[in-house]
Design a protein around this motif. Structure first.
Motif, PDB file in Angstrom:
ATOM      1  N   GLU A  44       0.623  -1.318  -0.057  1.00 59.89           N
ATOM      2  CA  GLU A  44      -0.024  -0.113  -0.049  1.00 59.89           C
ATOM      3  C   GLU A  44       0.785   1.308  -0.012  1.00 59.89           C
ATOM      4  O   GLU A  44       0.584   2.205  -0.761  1.00 59.89           O
ATOM      5  CB  GLU A  44      -0.933   0.154   0.967  1.00 59.89           C
ATOM      6  CG  GLU A  44      -1.809   1.259   1.149  1.00 59.89           C
ATOM      7  CD  GLU A  44      -2.897   1.153   0.200  1.00 59.89           C
ATOM      8  OE1 GLU A  44      -3.139   2.213  -0.519  1.00 59.89           O
ATOM      9  OE2 GLU A  44      -3.162  -0.006  -0.468  1.00 59.89           O
ATOM     10  N   THR A  95       0.917   4.214  -2.853  1.00 58.91           N
ATOM     11  CA  THR A  95       0.794   5.614  -2.335  1.00 58.91           C
ATOM     12  C   THR A  95       2.056   6.412  -3.008  1.00 58.91           C
ATOM     13  O   THR A  95       1.882   7.570  -3.632  1.00 58.91           O
ATOM     14  CB  THR A  95       0.861   6.003  -0.945  1.00 58.91           C
ATOM     15  OG1 THR A  95      -0.274   5.309  -0.469  1.00 58.91           O
ATOM     16  CG2 THR A  95       0.674   7.132  -0.628  1.00 58.91           C
ATOM     17  N   GLN A 145       1.613   7.553  -6.667  1.00 58.17           N
ATOM     18  CA  GLN A 145       0.396   8.340  -7.017  1.00 58.17           C
ATOM     19  C   GLN A 145       0.877   9.636  -8.060  1.00 58.17           C
ATOM     20  O   GLN A 145       0.035   9.944  -8.876  1.00 58.17           O
ATOM     21  CB  GLN A 145      -0.249   8.889  -5.903  1.00 58.17           C
ATOM     22  CG  GLN A 145      -1.129   7.863  -5.144  1.00 58.17           C
ATOM     23  CD  GLN A 145      -2.190   7.271  -6.103  1.00 58.17           C
ATOM     24  OE1 GLN A 145      -2.730   7.838  -6.719  1.00 58.17           O
ATOM     25  NE2 GLN A 145      -2.073   5.864  -5.936  1.00 58.17           N
TER      26      GLN A 145
END
Length: 155
Positions: free
Chosen positions: A53, A57, A60
């Motif tokens: 995760e 992120t 992004q």
């Protein structure tokens, strides 16, 4: 989408994109499943899945960036991607770690090209070595094993 644009869309978040491809879906949301879909956000939590995760992120800023566009703050962004990908790779179980290491090598080459070219995504898209490695059958197999592992472990 043309062949020229395709490599640029994979800029440099290959590892994170592979990881993300396995996250966020479950058998409960697939049409062939008989299990009811739940509305809770219960997903397995582990250091590895948390690192996946974090890697997602970190990438992004690359979302939606097209060829010929520059990544702003490329130094900070690439440092964040490197840090997150190193954590994922170090937490990957031994049976799949070599696949993560292989994919991470290509990510590193892309990050280095971005940094050397001021965040210009066209530099990555023009590099024939990166395009060739991405289509290598062994690389493709490693990428598929990563997607399968993340999908079965973190969803």
């Amino acid at each position: 989408m043309t062949a020229v644009r395709r490599p640029g869309l994979l800029v440099p978040a290959v590892l994170a994109l592979l990881l993300v491809a396995g996250c966020g879906s479950s058998l409960a949301t697939q049409p062939s499943s008989f299990r009811p879909v739940t509305t809770t956000q219960n997903r397995p939590s582990s250091p590895f899945c948390d690192a996946v995760e974090a890697s997602r992120t970190a990438t992004q800023p690359f979302s939606g960036v097209g060829i010929g566009r520059s990544i702003s703050d490329v130094g900070e962004v690439t440092a964040n991607v490197r840090r997150a990908n190193q954590q994922v790779t170090s937490l990957a179980p031994q049976e799949i770690r070599a696949d993560f290491e292989r994919v991470d090598q290509l990510v590193e080459r892309q990050l280095a090209l971005l940094e050397a070219n001021g965040g210009d995504t066209l530099a990555v898209a023009r590099d024939p070595g990166i395009a060739q490695e991405r289509t290598d059958p062994e690389y493709q197999a490693a990428a598929q094993r990563i997607r399968d592992y993340v999908r079965s472990t973190c969803t």
